[in-house]
Enzyme design. Structure first.
Site, PDB file in Angstrom:
ATOM      1  N   GLU A  81       0.858  -1.182   0.000  1.00  0.00           N
ATOM      2  CA  GLU A  81       0.000   0.000   0.000  1.00  0.00           C
ATOM      3  C   GLU A  81       0.901   1.240   0.000  1.00  0.00           C
ATOM      4  O   GLU A  81       1.983   1.249   0.596  1.00  0.00           O
ATOM      5  CB  GLU A  81      -0.959   0.005   1.208  1.00  0.00           C
ATOM      6  CG  GLU A  81      -2.073   1.022   1.025  1.00  0.00           C
ATOM      7  CD  GLU A  81      -3.252   0.865   1.988  1.00  0.00           C
ATOM      8  OE1 GLU A  81      -3.198   0.012   2.879  1.00  0.00           O
ATOM      9  OE2 GLU A  81      -4.226   1.628   1.829  1.00  0.00           O
ATOM     10  N   HIS A 146      -3.529  -6.628   5.709  1.00  0.00           N
ATOM     11  CA  HIS A 146      -4.887  -6.555   5.214  1.00  0.00           C
ATOM     12  C   HIS A 146      -4.967  -6.500   3.682  1.00  0.00           C
ATOM     13  O   HIS A 146      -6.044  -6.294   3.117  1.00  0.00           O
ATOM     14  CB  HIS A 146      -5.621  -5.327   5.810  1.00  0.00           C
ATOM     15  CG  HIS A 146      -5.082  -4.005   5.329  1.00  0.00           C
ATOM     16  ND1 HIS A 146      -5.891  -3.060   4.765  1.00  0.00           N
ATOM     17  CD2 HIS A 146      -3.851  -3.492   5.292  1.00  0.00           C
ATOM     18  CE1 HIS A 146      -5.181  -2.001   4.423  1.00  0.00           C
ATOM     19  NE2 HIS A 146      -3.944  -2.249   4.740  1.00  0.00           N
ATOM     20  N   ASP A 165       1.291  -3.281   8.812  1.00  0.00           N
ATOM     21  CA  ASP A 165       0.169  -2.537   9.405  1.00  0.00           C
ATOM     22  C   ASP A 165      -0.296  -3.120  10.738  1.00  0.00           C
ATOM     23  O   ASP A 165      -0.843  -2.398  11.584  1.00  0.00           O
ATOM     24  CB  ASP A 165      -1.030  -2.556   8.448  1.00  0.00           C
ATOM     25  CG  ASP A 165      -0.914  -1.524   7.344  1.00  0.00           C
ATOM     26  OD1 ASP A 165      -0.329  -0.452   7.575  1.00  0.00           O
ATOM     27  OD2 ASP A 165      -1.411  -1.797   6.240  1.00  0.00           O
ATOM     28  N   TYR A 192      -7.668   1.605  15.192  1.00  0.00           N
ATOM     29  CA  TYR A 192      -6.986   1.073  14.011  1.00  0.00           C
ATOM     30  C   TYR A 192      -7.525  -0.323  13.693  1.00  0.00           C
ATOM     31  O   TYR A 192      -7.843  -0.643  12.543  1.00  0.00           O
ATOM     32  CB  TYR A 192      -5.472   1.030  14.268  1.00  0.00           C
ATOM     33  CG  TYR A 192      -4.665   0.773  13.034  1.00  0.00           C
ATOM     34  CD1 TYR A 192      -4.173   1.829  12.277  1.00  0.00           C
ATOM     35  CD2 TYR A 192      -4.428  -0.520  12.585  1.00  0.00           C
ATOM     36  CE1 TYR A 192      -3.451   1.605  11.125  1.00  0.00           C
ATOM     37  CE2 TYR A 192      -3.707  -0.757  11.446  1.00  0.00           C
ATOM     38  CZ  TYR A 192      -3.215   0.300  10.705  1.00  0.00           C
ATOM     39  OH  TYR A 192      -2.510   0.074   9.567  1.00  0.00           O
TER      40      TYR A 192
END
Ligand code: FEO
Length: 398
Positions: A81, A146, A165, A192
């Site tokens: 990401e 994710h 993450d 989060y």
């Protein structure tokens, strides 16, 4: 910029703080965030993850306060990401585009797709190891935690988990470690989890079981956002275990929007009914609370009530936004009820019930519709709906 911090001998945190960001793809980051990156010095110098593209120069500047960036030999990309890989082109341009990037199979594919460039990808999978000098980097794919490319890198000798993450928090502050900030960081970690990982809770449970079965010693967890867990990493692992179980608690959340205060009055009466049964309740007006904060309250609630006036034969736009967001994150084990005022057609309650059904929530009542303005009897019925919701929740918790 923050100065590089030596987190273990020869290992530096060299990432950047994004003080200004307030919207992280729809998540309210009211205390900004950090893009953590880690520099491991040794026989070969290794950079684990980069930062968002606009912070790439700052990352290189931080690195240069430890070593000349050109001396970096290897990049490990745990996650593609853009908040962690956006800086890759600039970093590779600086250190030498021919140098290897270790990543998962999907990582290589994603990076190629994002940058339209074939770097020297070295694909690794779970169990693969990279031994350099007296250090061993072990890789663990964490698919869909994710993104499909996500992976962890575990530094065996120092027992440090670079967790991408996972275990992160959107927090940019003046503290960098769990022992500095204490429990103040937990609400950030919870938010989060609720907004990024809740959807993948079954995978989190499976991963935690795998890690336990592997007997992985973890002395430090270095996520790509927020503080580093060095004092008590088990605290965040235990919190993830709890959040991912999605066990309901004796708590309800009443979510509403209102046009001319009628649905607001109904919401307050329902809230009173819930409280009368000694069930904790949060009343959240969708015009006052961000969807990501509502989601954070929902994760441990056992019951939700959602109220919307009918507007143009539909639910209110902000309620639709919140319901779409909640649905995507797939909260489990909730009971639910709908309510709302209307003028002439009154479809909102029916639409909300359909949404609950699609979310596999147990609907405890057909819901309450009130034309125009609630009268005393209507508000009593709303109070009773709150009581019914609370009583049903307590029965489910026994
Ligand atoms: Fe922090 Fe999935 O990026």
């Amino acid at each position: 910029m923050y100065k590089p911090i030596e987190i273990a001998e020869g290992i530096y945190s060299v990432g950047c703080r994004d003080w200004d960001i307030r919207d992280f793809h729809g998540y309210s980051t009211y205390e900004g965030t950090t893009y953590n990156a880690f520099l491991v010095l040794g026989e070969k110098n290794i950079l684990i993850d980069t930062v968002k593209e606009k912070f790439a120069d700052e990352l290189l500047s931080n690195i240069s306060r430890v070593i000349d960036p050109k001396k970096i030999d290897i990049v490990i990309s745990n996650h593609t990401e853009m908040d962690h890989s956006g800086g890759i082109p600039k970093v590779m341009h600086k250190i030498g585009a021919e140098k290897p990037i270790y990543c998962s199979k999907m990582g290589g594919k994603n990076l190629k797709s994002h940058f339209n460039k074939d770097f020297n990808f070295q694909v690794v999978g779970s169990g693969d190891e990279l031994a350099i000098g007296n250090r061993t980097f072990s890789f663990l794919e964490t698919r869909m935690l994710h993104w499909p490319d996500s992976m962890f890198t575990y530094l065996k000798e120092e027992a440090i988990l670079f967790s991408s993450d996972a275990f992160g928090q959107h927090y940019a502050g003046d503290m960098f470690f769990d022992d500095e900030i204490g429990d103040e960081i937990i609400p950030h970690a919870r938010k989060y989890y609720a907004n990024i990982l809740l959807h993948f809770s079954q995978r989190v449970q499976a991963l935690l079981k795998d890690v336990t079965a592997m007997g992985l010693k973890i002395d430090m967890i270095c996520p790509d956002h927020g503080i580093i867990w060095r004092d008590n990493p088990s605290k965040i692992i235990e919190a993830y275990d709890k959040w991912s179980r999605q066990e309901p608690s004796k708590k309800a959340v009443v979510i509403f929007d209102t046009m001319w205060e009628s649905t607001a009055k109904m919401a307050r009466a329902i809230t009173s009914g819930i409280e009368s049964e000694d069930v904790n309740v949060r009343l959240m007006n969708t015009r006052k609370w961000h969807r990501s904060d509502i989601m954070t309250e929902i994760i441990d609630a056992g019951a939700i009530a959602v109220g919307s006036p009918t507007l143009n034969n539909n639910i209110f736009p902000v309620i639709a936004d919140v319901m779409t967001y909640i649905k995507g994150l797939k909260p489990q084990n909730k009971i639910a009820a709908a309510f709302g005022s209307y003028g002439w057609s009154g479809e909102a309650v029916k639409i909300l019930n359909k949404e609950f059904k699609e979310m596999e929530m147990e609907i405890v009542d057909k819901g309450i519709r009130v034309q125009y303005v609630p009268e005393e009897d209507d508000l009593n019925a709303c109070f009773d709906l709150g009581v019914k919701l609370a009583k049903t929740l307590k029965e489910r918790l026994v």
